[in-house]
Write an enzyme that holds these catalytic residues in place. Structure first.
Site, PDB file in Angstrom:
ATOM      1  N   GLU A  36       0.716  -1.177  -0.006  1.00 14.37           N
ATOM      2  CA  GLU A  36      -0.019  -0.030  -0.042  1.00 14.37           C
ATOM      3  C   GLU A  36       0.675   1.252  -0.093  1.00 14.37           C
ATOM      4  O   GLU A  36       0.403   2.165  -0.591  1.00 14.37           O
ATOM      5  CB  GLU A  36      -0.879   0.009   1.031  1.00 14.37           C
ATOM      6  N   GLU A  37       2.080   1.431   0.690  1.00 19.79           N
ATOM      7  CA  GLU A  37       2.574   2.647   0.873  1.00 19.79           C
ATOM      8  C   GLU A  37       4.151   2.353   0.318  1.00 19.79           C
ATOM      9  O   GLU A  37       4.520   3.409   0.121  1.00 19.79           O
ATOM     10  CB  GLU A  37       2.717   2.599   2.410  1.00 19.79           C
TER      11      GLU A  37
ATOM     12  N   ASP B 194     -14.402  -0.552   2.500  1.00 17.48           N
ATOM     13  CA  ASP B 194     -13.084   0.183   2.305  1.00 17.48           C
ATOM     14  C   ASP B 194     -12.229  -0.624   3.329  1.00 17.48           C
ATOM     15  O   ASP B 194     -12.497  -0.477   4.479  1.00 17.48           O
ATOM     16  CB  ASP B 194     -13.444   1.588   2.789  1.00 17.48           C
TER      17      ASP B 194
ATOM     18  N   SER C  58     -10.482  10.802  -0.280  1.00 20.14           N
ATOM     19  CA  SER C  58      -9.323  10.353   0.485  1.00 20.14           C
ATOM     20  C   SER C  58      -8.547  11.242   1.066  1.00 20.14           C
ATOM     21  O   SER C  58      -9.236  12.047   1.959  1.00 20.14           O
ATOM     22  CB  SER C  58      -8.314   9.491  -0.542  1.00 20.14           C
TER      23      SER C  58
ATOM     24  N   HIS D  91     -12.362   1.383  -1.313  1.00 23.32           N
ATOM     25  CA  HIS D  91     -11.790   2.721  -1.613  1.00 23.32           C
ATOM     26  C   HIS D  91     -12.139   3.445  -3.012  1.00 23.32           C
ATOM     27  O   HIS D  91     -12.022   4.563  -3.244  1.00 23.32           O
ATOM     28  CB  HIS D  91     -10.424   2.857  -1.385  1.00 23.32           C
TER      29      HIS D  91
END
Length: 744
Positions: free
Chosen positions: A213-214, A687, A612, A719
């Site tokens: 994800e990051e 989400d 977001s 999301h």
């Protein structure tokens, strides 16, 4: 006249210089087909056919890519193009090969992390080294597709497999099955599990949640160039906090016990092993004595003699590059990268180990992202200036040429450049006025360039090492039967400009699209923002046609990149350090103030929207400036940074166990009584990235304070619910009620 002066000119000249042109434009627009919301979301895509995952075959004879079907823009098939003749043919039809099996939950989550959750059919593939076949995953199982059109299934695994690859020399197919790494000979033979301890909270060969994800790392195992070794990640989720997440659907609710590393809570425990292709010789890599680290990147040296491992500390202020002996697992620190004061390390894939033993490396150590070279223990800076290198594309080592993308000539445009290592300077290889993304073959001889600008949807062409276009892969001209051709006459241009930030000295870039303006009338503004780190919105590229739809309804579209956004240098980006929701709000306020100075803007009808981080910004902006905006739309906001993941949140905000005051100040809603602006709150009810808890927390605070607001939650949506047409019909109804479209 520069484009950013056009708006001011219209405001002061009374339209005398442009009235005739405006009249002609209005006539053409009236004759164009109306661009409805239904058409924006329908197939085929208005941007035209867009090939994905373009790759050159090992011999360069074929260019392969994924193409959406004409009747289903979300279903992809595998195609090939002869680079000599331009002839195209479908290699794998996903409807004929696929079984229709439901994806495993693990694969669904991987696709969500890659932002391809809505896609079907073939979403990835891998060339075999001999260039005669391709590995094609479909619906959890693997197929081997020959360039002759023959396709055979090579796995039949209940529950499916993940992370499939062909080994570099083509001897093996590898994949993750039941949380373990498996290998089977490509030419046929039984599959073998190289790891067997994966079960429960223990995973082998996968990337953990925050890596996907990051950290932009999707791999969990890595082949050595000679097929001898694999480096395999092992992670244990046992320490990670369990969140009970309700995935609320239309016909029922599924409860997931999801391990989610929220800020200030434990991460997974990560180990790295090296083993031979037959499973023998397993050794553990020495990652140091601190278990609370991030495994950022793993790469083999070109000759396979050692492994390069990037180890990042929890605070993301130090990155050690380790050299690892594959026989023993022993590591030594090759060098250490440290963040500048009150900043952080931005991970990157812009590095390359060279055959001569040197290393090309992208670093922000001088305040901007530039290329450096480490050779014989000494660093040499290769690029320099108040611009940033955005990607390392290819290296032609024999000729001493490095190819990279950067915004050297214009912060709004990304171009391909060639750097001569012998000191002859930097040369731009792509045309001004476009934004480009580029990939290359391994020899840095041929380049695939995809470019667009506000008036031309993405085009892709094959170029040589001088940047010369050899042939179009997808010219995508907006004419004839192109999906956007019926709407081209009404297409409105994008204007760009700058204003000063709230600090009074920093330039902020904006983009604006207006209807054909009528003298004496004022128009409402759809003021979109993201505002968070990692995303540059104001770029000279093709825009979502949704913007043109809004403009056709009588809205002015406006977007501003505030401090904290990327590609402007460390100081610009680090303005949000331990202070999210401050300078971004200040800068967006300056944008609204600028809009109010324009004679054609209705100062009482500026509506703000974001999703977001942008949804978080909508709440912060509405609370900070009660009378500035006529309406605010907040989609999937992070309302409390305690609820978001470790790697993202702590990078910017620090650890809440230490920096609790900063976290308290950054909450989206501190005093709900100050949110007097009409508010629409939206969120997907399934989400798994920004949990629904974030919006229910906002709703609860507003309800407790007896503050009115509108709310629309989406059963079964994640999301990416923002891609649903109902989101936008809801937004339009809300804005019509509280703001009103069109001029007055």
């Amino acid at each position: 006249m520069h484009k950013w002066f056009i708006a001011a000119a219209l405001a002061t000249t009374g339209f005398s210089a442009v009235a005739d042109a405006q009249t002609q434009a209005q006539t053409k627009a009236q004759n164009a087909a109306p661009l409805t919301l239904q058409r924006v979301f329908a197939a085929p895509d208005l941007a035209g056919p867009q090939p994905r995952a373009l790759k050159l075959s090992p011999d360069g004879a074929l260019l392969t890519f994924l193409r959406p079907r004409p009747d289903d823009k979300d279903r992809l098939d595998l195609w090939a193009r002869d680079t000599a003749t331009g002839a195209e043919r479908m290699l794998v039809d996903s409807l004929k090969i696929g079984t229709g099996a439901e994806l495993s939950e693990a694969e669904k989550m991987q696709r969500e992390r890659a932002r391809i959750g809505a896609l079907k059919g073939i979403v990835a593939y891998d060339w075999a080294a001999d260039g005669r076949s391709l590995l094609v995953p479909i619906e959890g199982n693997l197929y081997l597709a020959g360039v002759d059109g023959q396709v055979r299934r090579i796995t039949d695994v209940p529950g499916g497999v993940l992370n499939a690859n062909v080994s570099p020399r083509g001897a093996f197919v590898s994949y993750v099955r039941d949380q373990n790494v498996w290998v089977q000979p490509l030419g046929g033979g039984a599959a073998r599990a190289l790891t067997t301890e994966g079960k429960g909270t223990v995973h082998f060969g996968e990337a953990e949640f925050v890596a996907q994800e990051e950290m932009h790392r999707t791999d969990g195992y890595w082949w050595s160039p000679d097929d001898r070794y694999l480096a395999v990640e092992r992670f244990d989720e046992a320490p990670v906090k369990v969140f009970t997440r309700a995935s609320i659907g239309a016909t029922g609710t599924s409860i997931y016990e999801q391990r989610y590393p929220a800020a200030g809570t434990p991460n997974v425990l990560v180990d790295l092993y090296i083993l031979r292709a037959d499973g023998s010789g397993k050794v553990k890599v020495d990652l140091g004595t601190d278990p609370d680290i991030y495994l950022a990147r793993v790469d083999w040296l070109p000759d396979g003699s050692a492994l390069l491992v990037q180890r990042e500390n929890r605070a993301q202020t130090t990155l050690d590059v380790l050299r690892v002996d594959p026989a023993t697992g022993k590591s030594t620190i090759l060098f250490t990268e440290k963040a500048r004061a009150k900043s952080w390390i931005n991970l990157s894939d812009s590095y390359r180990a060279m055959e001569d033993g040197s290393l090309l490396w992208r670093s922000e150590r001088d305040g901007y992202a530039h290329l450096w070279r480490l050779k014989n223990g000494r660093w040499t800076q290769l690029t320099k200036g108040d611009w940033v290198v955005t990607g390392l594309v290819a290296v032609d080592e024999p000729k001493g040429r490095v190819y990279f993308t950067a915004n050297k000539d214009n912060v709004l445009e990304q171009h391909l450049y060639a750097l001569d290592l012998k000191g002859l300077g930097v040369t731009r290889l792509t045309e001004r006025g476009w934004n480009n993304s580029v990939t290359a073959d391994g020899a840095a001889k041929r380049f695939l360039v995809t470019r667009s600008n506000p008036d031309q949807p993405p085009q892709t062409y094959l170029a040589n090492a001088t940047g010369k276009r050899l042939q179009w892969i997808n010219e995508n001209r907006v004419e004839g039967t192109h999906p956007y051709a019926p709407y081209l006459a009404a297409h409105r241009p994008v204007q760009f400009g700058t204003i000063k930030a709230a600090d009074g000295k920093t330039d902020l870039y904006w983009q604006m699209v207006t209807p054909a303006l009528e003298p004496g009338k004022r128009y409402p503004v759809f003021f979109q923002h993201y505002g968070g780190p990692g995303a540059q919105g104001v770029v000279r590229n093709w825009k979502n046609p949704l913007i043109q739809h809004l403009v056709s309804k009588g809205w002015i579209y406006f977007e501003l990149d505030n401090r904290g956004s990327p590609n402007r240098g460390v100081d610009f980006e680090s303005a949000i350090w331990h202070a999210m929701g401050t300078v971004e709000v200040d800068d967006q306020r300056k944008g609204a103030a600028y809009l109010k100075t324009l004679a054609f803007v209705d100062p009482a009808r500026i509506a703000t929207y974001g999703w977001s981080y942008g949804g978080y910004m909508s709440l912060k902006m509405a609370e900070a400036d009660q009378s500035l905006y006529a309406a605010a739309i907040s989609g999937a906001p992070v309302s409390d940074w305690h609820l978001y993941d470790t790697h993202y949140t702590e990078r910017y905000m620090g650890d809440p166990r230490v920096d609790g005051i900063a976290y308290d100040a950054s909450r989206a809603v501190i005093d709900p009584r100050k949110i007097t602006t009409p508010l629409l709150l939206m969120h997907g009810m399934a989400d798994d990235n920004v949990f629904l808890d974030n919006s229910t927390k906002v709703a609860s605070a507003l309800q407790a304070a007896d503050m009115p607001f509108d709310m629309m939650f989406y059963p079964g949506k994640t999301h990416s619910a923002v891609r649903d047409i109902h989101v936008w019909t809801t937004i339009e109804r809300f804005l019509e009620q509280h703001v009103g479209a069109g001029p007055k």
